[in-house]
Design an enzyme around this catalytic site. Structure first.
Site, mmCIF file in Angstrom:
data_model
loop_
_atom_site.group_PDB
_atom_site.id
_atom_site.type_symbol
_atom_site.label_atom_id
_atom_site.label_comp_id
_atom_site.label_asym_id
_atom_site.label_seq_id
_atom_site.Cartn_x
_atom_site.Cartn_y
_atom_site.Cartn_z
ATOM 1 N N HIS A 118 4.461 -4.685 -12.309
ATOM 2 C CA HIS A 118 3.072 -5.141 -12.423
ATOM 3 C C HIS A 118 3.045 -6.503 -13.119
ATOM 4 O O HIS A 118 2.999 -6.558 -14.356
ATOM 5 C CB HIS A 118 2.250 -4.148 -13.258
ATOM 6 C CG HIS A 118 1.954 -2.871 -12.558
ATOM 7 N ND1 HIS A 118 0.821 -2.695 -11.807
ATOM 8 C CD2 HIS A 118 2.650 -1.713 -12.480
ATOM 9 C CE1 HIS A 118 0.819 -1.471 -11.301
ATOM 10 N NE2 HIS A 118 1.921 -0.853 -11.692
ATOM 11 N N GLU A 144 0.762 -8.460 -13.546
ATOM 12 C CA GLU A 144 -0.488 -8.715 -14.281
ATOM 13 C C GLU A 144 -0.403 -8.343 -15.757
ATOM 14 O O GLU A 144 -1.134 -8.885 -16.575
ATOM 15 C CB GLU A 144 -1.658 -7.972 -13.610
ATOM 16 C CG GLU A 144 -1.645 -6.456 -13.699
ATOM 17 C CD GLU A 144 -0.895 -5.765 -12.552
ATOM 18 O OE1 GLU A 144 0.011 -6.408 -11.979
ATOM 19 O OE2 GLU A 144 -1.197 -4.598 -12.249
ATOM 20 N N CYS A 163 3.277 -2.895 -6.884
ATOM 21 C CA CYS A 163 3.657 -1.498 -7.120
ATOM 22 C C CYS A 163 3.439 -0.650 -5.861
ATOM 23 O O CYS A 163 4.214 -0.787 -4.918
ATOM 24 C CB CYS A 163 2.941 -0.947 -8.344
ATOM 25 S SG CYS A 163 3.863 0.414 -9.083
HETATM 26 N N1 GLN Z 1 2.046 5.980 -6.859
HETATM 27 C C1 GLN Z 1 3.167 5.111 -6.886
HETATM 28 C C2 GLN Z 1 4.273 5.652 -7.785
HETATM 29 O O1 GLN Z 1 4.046 6.509 -8.601
HETATM 30 C C3 GLN Z 1 2.770 3.698 -7.293
HETATM 31 C C4 GLN Z 1 2.284 3.589 -8.684
HETATM 32 C C5 GLN Z 1 1.546 2.310 -8.984
HETATM 33 O O2 GLN Z 1 1.103 1.612 -8.067
HETATM 34 N N2 GLN Z 1 1.369 1.994 -10.255
HETATM 35 O O3 GLN Z 1 5.379 5.208 -7.700
#
Ligand code: GLN
Length: 545
Positions: free
Chosen positions: A518, A520, A383
């Site tokens: 993600h 995970e 992410c």
């Molecule tokens: N802050 C980033 C976004 O909002 C990444 C978010 C995250 O890593 N879950 O896109």
């Protein structure tokens, strides 16, 4: 569904919080599921937030995201990891959510002018939500958040008290989880807190059918009998839950104490003989694996490891699948930012940069990514980790010195990561967001398709699948405007969703993969996530000196 009607197991907690109610509930669910029953599981949280989405990780640990994009309690993560099933919005609700729907109904005039009260309206709403989650299930396990005695928990306890009466004998049971502390000075385990907690439950009309005792030491027969008599449960219904080397041992520890016979007795069930062979083998590999790797986990919430719960569990699952102990070296990205040397990254087999929000620690993460890229160390970015891998590449390879994310620099001339204002959510609804949109419920959340580029590392990892579905939780997106520039310099976009960048990798690197989703969130003990497994496999092949 095998049974004629849904049966309920209500799990409450006493004495203090953090005793592992979620894991106890998930462990019982695992044993029942592996006995061939269709199991549902639900977490009811008495706090007022509508969902945990806007809560800080310091308050609430991780926000777990389901396929349908619900931001839920981290216990749902445990349920999925144990039960190997995908849950949804309907598997978690809070007081806030309950009041929200009751108030909406009141505004629509659905209560026909009645005075709206906790009893019956709030309690009925809770009961309806529980019954709904139990539809088509043989057994629904309902975990009530918080501790018995909390004022805000009362409507929930009233709901399960009433529901148990409503469904009748042999169709519902109460399990109460308490602490049996070991008092060093006396050299004794103490049962009094358990007795008080059960007393508190009784006062509101609930008699437990089974007591699960969390403790540091094993409870002998005499002590179990004492608890049985003082709490009014059968002797075989006092189950100990001592601290285990791995949470995945807990179902096995319960099974050894014949918990299923006790449950079968109360709920009038037959033939509960779970097949735990695969589980057992995996647990053996979690506890005594043949190999070891060391992974640098670069994050900013490292004092609060609960906020990375799914990811640390996913590393355990991948480790079990590969018969490997994954040792985590926690690296504070904020500290890394101010260091001249990256000494801390020299003795690791792989570097993992996790997700996150806000600017703090970002430059440290970029430094770690740069190190992994230039030193050929297996790297996985998740992410924010992918967004930063692109920024690092743009700054150092494409030489766009001011490359950044508009999350950190709104006026940046090279917004490698930016805010797109329209997207289709996982329910197919068009969402519009601007920098002024409030934070709650405006992210790209839940499961989205990722189309995989042929012959890429990602394709190999997912066994040549053309596309996969993984879960998201982010507000910003990688800017496709730079795609051509990336590709010209050897960065491959290996995953996409309708033009949105889902995964990137590097051509001339042993393993450099970063994903917008993600992985995970879909990892389970019996079904480790391929991306995490691929990364650990690469780390295993990367000997450091
Ligand atoms: N802050 C980033 C976004 O909002 C990444 C978010 C995250 O890593 N879950 O896109």
């Amino acid at each position: 569904m095998k049974l004629k009607q849904t049966k309920y197991i209500f799990v409450t907690g006493g004495v203090l919080s953090s005793l592992g109610k979620g894991i106890a509930a998930a462990s019982i669910g695992t044993l029942l599921k592996n006995s061939g029953l269709n199991i549902g599981i639900l977490k009811a949280d008495p706090y007022i937030n509508v969902d945990p989405g806007t809560m800080s990780p310091f308050e609430h640990g991780e926000v777990f995201v389901t396929d349908d994009g619900a931001e839920t309690d981290l216990d749902l993560g445990h349920y999925e990891r144990f039960l190997d099933e995908s849950l949804s919005q309907s598997n978690n609700f809070t007081t806030g959510r309950v009041y929200q729907s009751v108030i909406e109904k009141e505004r629509r005039g659905e209560y026909l002018g009645k005075t709206i009260q906790v009893i019956p309206h709030i309690v009925d709403e809770i009961k309806d939500r529980i019954k709904n989650a139990g539809k088509d299930k043989d057994i629904l396990i309902v975990e009530i958040g918080g501790t018995v005695g909390d004022i805000e928990g009362l409507p929930f306890l009233e709901a399960i008290r009433a529901l148990k009466l409503e469904v009748g004998k042999n169709n519902a049971m109460n399990i109460h989880l308490t602490l049996v502390p070991f008092i060093k000075a006396a050299g004794e385990l103490k049962t009094k807190p358990t007795q008080h907690s059960v007393g508190e439950l009784r006062r509101i009309g609930i008699s437990p059918d089974m007591i699960i005792c969390r403790s540091e030491k094993s409870l002998d027969k005499e002590l179990k009998n004492k608890i049985a008599i003082s709490c009014g449960v059968e002797k075989n219904c006092v189950i100990e839950s001592i601290d285990a080397a791995s949470i995945y041992q807990i179902p096995l520890n319960f099974l050894k104490q014949d918990i299923l016979s006790a449950i079968a007795n109360i709920l009038d069930l037959k033939n509960l003989k779970p097949d735990m062979e695969n589980w057992n083998n995996l647990v053996k590999r979690v506890i005594a694996p043949s190999n070891e790797v060391k992974i640098a986990f670069v994050g900013k919430y490292i004092d609060l490891k609960e906020s990375y719960k799914s990811l640390t569990e996913a590393l355990i699952h991948a480790g079990a699948a590969l018969d490997t102990k994954v040792n985590i070296k926690w690296i504070d990205s904020e500290k890394l930012q101010n260091l001249d040397s990256l000494e801390d990254l020299k003795d690791v087999n792989g570097i993992l940069v996790a997700g996150g929000f806000g600017y703090r620690g970002v430059e440290g993460k970029i430094k770690a990514i740069n190190y992994a890229r230039e030193h050929n160390i297996p790297f996985l970015g998740i992410c924010l980790g992918m967004q930063l891998a692109l920024i690092e590449f743009a700054r150092n390879v494409l030489k766009l010195k001011d490359a950044n994310s508009s999350e950190f620099d709104e006026k940046c001339q090279n917004p490698i990561v930016y805010l797109i204002d329209e997207f289709i959510d996982s329910n197919g609804t068009k969402q519009i967001r601007t920098s002024k949109t409030p934070l709650g419920g405006t992210m790209r959340l839940g499961s989205y398709e990722c189309e995989i580029k042929k012959d890429s590392l990602l394709s190999k990892i997912y066994h040549n699948a053309k596309s996969v579905k993984e879960r998201h939780r982010h507000r910003y997106e990688a800017n496709p405007k730079y795609k051509k520039m990336y590709e010209d310099k050897g960065l491959i976009i290996s995953g996409e969703n309708k033009g949105l960048i889902e995964a990137i990798e590097l051509k001339n690197h042993p393993f450099f993969l970063a994903v917008q989703f993600h992985p995970e969130f879909t990892s389970r003990l019996e079904n480790a996530n391929p991306v995490i497994c691929g990364f650990i496999k690469a780390a295993l092949n990367n000997e450091y000196n």
